[in-house]
Design an enzyme around this catalytic site. Structure first.
Site, mmCIF file in Angstrom:
data_model
loop_
_atom_site.group_PDB
_atom_site.id
_atom_site.type_symbol
_atom_site.label_atom_id
_atom_site.label_comp_id
_atom_site.label_asym_id
_atom_site.label_seq_id
_atom_site.Cartn_x
_atom_site.Cartn_y
_atom_site.Cartn_z
ATOM 1 N N CYS A 297 -34.460 9.233 -96.444
ATOM 2 C CA CYS A 297 -33.876 10.335 -97.226
ATOM 3 C C CYS A 297 -33.952 11.626 -96.421
ATOM 4 O O CYS A 297 -34.797 11.759 -95.543
ATOM 5 C CB CYS A 297 -34.676 10.595 -98.500
ATOM 6 N N ARG B 29 -30.845 16.738 -101.880
ATOM 7 C CA ARG B 29 -31.177 15.679 -100.920
ATOM 8 C C ARG B 29 -30.100 14.615 -100.836
ATOM 9 O O ARG B 29 -29.237 14.526 -101.699
ATOM 10 C CB ARG B 29 -32.465 15.047 -101.401
ATOM 11 N N ASN C 25 -39.676 9.091 -99.489
ATOM 12 C CA ASN C 25 -40.605 8.029 -99.100
ATOM 13 C C ASN C 25 -41.557 8.478 -97.998
ATOM 14 O O ASN C 25 -41.152 9.191 -97.067
ATOM 15 C CB ASN C 25 -39.830 6.799 -98.622
HETATM 16 C C1 LIG Z 1 -36.752 5.102 -102.666
HETATM 17 C C2 LIG Z 1 -36.701 6.592 -102.905
HETATM 18 C C3 LIG Z 1 -36.953 7.304 -101.591
HETATM 19 C C4 LIG Z 1 -35.845 7.054 -100.643
HETATM 20 C C5 LIG Z 1 -36.345 7.121 -99.251
HETATM 21 O O1 LIG Z 1 -37.006 8.051 -98.809
HETATM 22 N N1 LIG Z 1 -36.041 6.063 -98.533
HETATM 23 C C6 LIG Z 1 -36.418 5.983 -97.157
HETATM 24 C C7 LIG Z 1 -37.303 4.817 -96.799
HETATM 25 O O2 LIG Z 1 -37.402 3.835 -97.555
HETATM 26 O O3 LIG Z 1 -37.915 4.933 -95.748
HETATM 27 C C8 LIG Z 1 -37.728 7.054 -103.905
HETATM 28 C C9 LIG Z 1 -37.544 8.575 -104.151
HETATM 29 C C10 LIG Z 1 -37.956 8.817 -105.603
HETATM 30 C C11 LIG Z 1 -38.541 7.480 -106.042
HETATM 31 C C12 LIG Z 1 -38.625 7.208 -107.542
HETATM 32 C C13 LIG Z 1 -39.343 8.356 -108.267
HETATM 33 O O4 LIG Z 1 -40.587 8.649 -107.646
HETATM 34 C C14 LIG Z 1 -39.568 8.019 -109.744
HETATM 35 C C15 LIG Z 1 -40.217 6.661 -109.988
HETATM 36 C C16 LIG Z 1 -41.698 6.675 -109.678
HETATM 37 C C17 LIG Z 1 -42.348 5.359 -109.975
HETATM 38 O O5 LIG Z 1 -43.702 5.434 -109.650
HETATM 39 C C18 LIG Z 1 -41.668 4.279 -109.170
HETATM 40 C C19 LIG Z 1 -40.197 4.214 -109.505
HETATM 41 C C20 LIG Z 1 -39.475 5.537 -109.277
HETATM 42 C C21 LIG Z 1 -38.106 5.369 -109.929
HETATM 43 C C22 LIG Z 1 -39.347 5.872 -107.769
HETATM 44 C C23 LIG Z 1 -38.606 4.770 -107.005
HETATM 45 C C24 LIG Z 1 -38.433 5.114 -105.510
HETATM 46 C C25 LIG Z 1 -37.704 6.449 -105.310
HETATM 47 C C26 LIG Z 1 -36.258 6.329 -105.849
#
Ligand SMILES: C[C@H](CCC(=O)NCC(=O)O)[C@H]1CC[C@H]2[C@@H]3[C@H](O)C[C@@H]4C[C@H](O)CC[C@]4(C)[C@H]3CC[C@]12C
Length: 325
Positions: A2, A16, A79
């Site tokens: 991200c 973002r 992440n």
């Molecule tokens: C996967 C993404 C981050 C994307 C990223 O940085 N990817 C790069 C990588 O994988 O290296 C993160 C960002 C926000 C996160 C979400 C949010 O923190 C809200 C929520 C929190 C819960 O503990 C888990 C599910 C849940 C819904 C998370 C799932 C993973 C998400 C969607």
């Protein structure tokens, strides 16, 4: 991966790219002032600042990915697998579960300066939202209406809050190392370079843009950090909202990931699922998604912000081509 930025022109724009391979069914949501937050280790909060952002909604709870509040504070979780570490609840500390950090800070703070104060006695706890939603390893960028950004990282050595002079965050490594890596690229320039290699030779400068020849273009977090920092720092200021929003999307789209380029496991690819742009001064959230390049917008002030229930809008939309013949 991200990428998150804060772009300053006449107003301030925060948001973002969310790059991933799993669609959690995110929605655009507004959390109105009287939605009740029941925290795991802190007193419940019946009223707070209103906010707008992108979120997974589970059991009527906003699991926020990124959002801004009515005071002009923005926060995004990215992440941070590897260095990221959350602690068991610690007596005498304000224990904030990782999924509570965004709602807690946006409920209570107006600025990054206030965030620094409120986090001084805090620890990010390893409590999960539920067995279906285990704690995600994240670090966070926060920006406010002064255009100042900070980064919050919880690692084994504790909770760290760093000033972020470039207004960009991606993923690993830890933020101070990302900043240090910029030094490898300090000579990248929008101008055509002067020949300092062989000054006595008349070198044929065969192309425009040679000052950016060494700019990294990989999907990895360091490459995106450097490229986004460069594009953001040279972005023009628009003369109105439409120009600013247009400039903003060009910055983040310069580091977006097309499908097929970043294989995370056999035949499974991470890609830019959505890009959002939140005007910190006006409370408007603009977004594009992988399948819909049109800029959509939600203005939080068009809703009743004194309500108690979450307000949701669909995020993922179909392509919308304007056929002109
Ligand atoms: C996967 C993404 C981050 C994307 C990223 O940085 N990817 C790069 C990588 O994988 O290296 C993160 C960002 C926000 C996160 C979400 C949010 O923190 C809200 C929520 C929190 C819960 O503990 C888990 C599910 C849940 C819904 C998370 C799932 C993973 C998400 C969607």
């Amino acid at each position: 991966m991200c990428t998150s930025i804060c772009y300053t022109s006449t107003d301030h724009y925060f948001g973002r790219n969310l790059d991933y391979e799993i669609d959690y069914g995110q929605k655009v949501i507004i959390v109105p002032r009287n939605y009740v937050f029941n925290y795991r280790d802190m007193p419940a909060q019946k009223s707070h600042y209103a906010f707008i952002g992108v979120s997974v909604v589970n059991d009527n709870y906003p699991l926020l990915c990124d959002a801004i509040n009515e005071k002009g504070l923005g926060i995004a979780g990215l992440n941070f697998q590897g260095p990221g570490y959350y602690f068991p609840q610690i007596k005498g500390k304000k224990n904030i579960a990782s999924f509570e950090l965004i709602p807690y800070l946006l409920s209570n703070c107006e600025s990054t300066a206030e965030v620094k104060e409120i986090l001084a006695d805090a620890s990010i706890s390893n409590v999960s939202f539920s067995s279906n939603y285990p704690a995600a390893d994240l670090h966070w960028i926060l920006s406010d209406k002064t255009g100042k950004s900070i980064v919050v990282e919880s690692t084994k050595s504790g909770l760290h809050v760093y000033d972020n002079p470039v207004n960009v965050l991606t993923n690993n490594p830890e933020f101070p190392s990302q900043l240090t890596k910029l030094s490898d690229y300090v000579d990248v320039t929008p101008s055509n370079p002067k020949n300092t290699l062989v000054p006595n030779v008349d070198v044929n400068i065969y192309s425009r843009g040679l000052g950016t020849h060494h700019l990294p273009g990989g999907m990895d977090s360091s490459s995106r950090f450097v490229k986004a920092a460069f594009v953001l720092s040279h972005a023009p200021k628009g003369k109105d909202e439409v120009e600013n929003v247009t400039n903003y999307f060009h910055i983040l789209h310069s580091v977006e990931q097309a499908k097929g380029l970043d294989e995370v496991e056999n035949n499974r690819y991470e890609y830019t699922m959505y890009t959002d742009c939140m005007n910190l001064d006006k409370g408007i959230l603009y977004f594009t998604t992988y399948d819909n390049n049109r800029i959509n917008a939600v203005d939080m002030y068009k809703e009743n912000l004194d309500a108690e229930d979450l307000i949701c809008y669909d995020l993922f939309k179909k392509q919308d081509i304007n056929y002109i013949s």
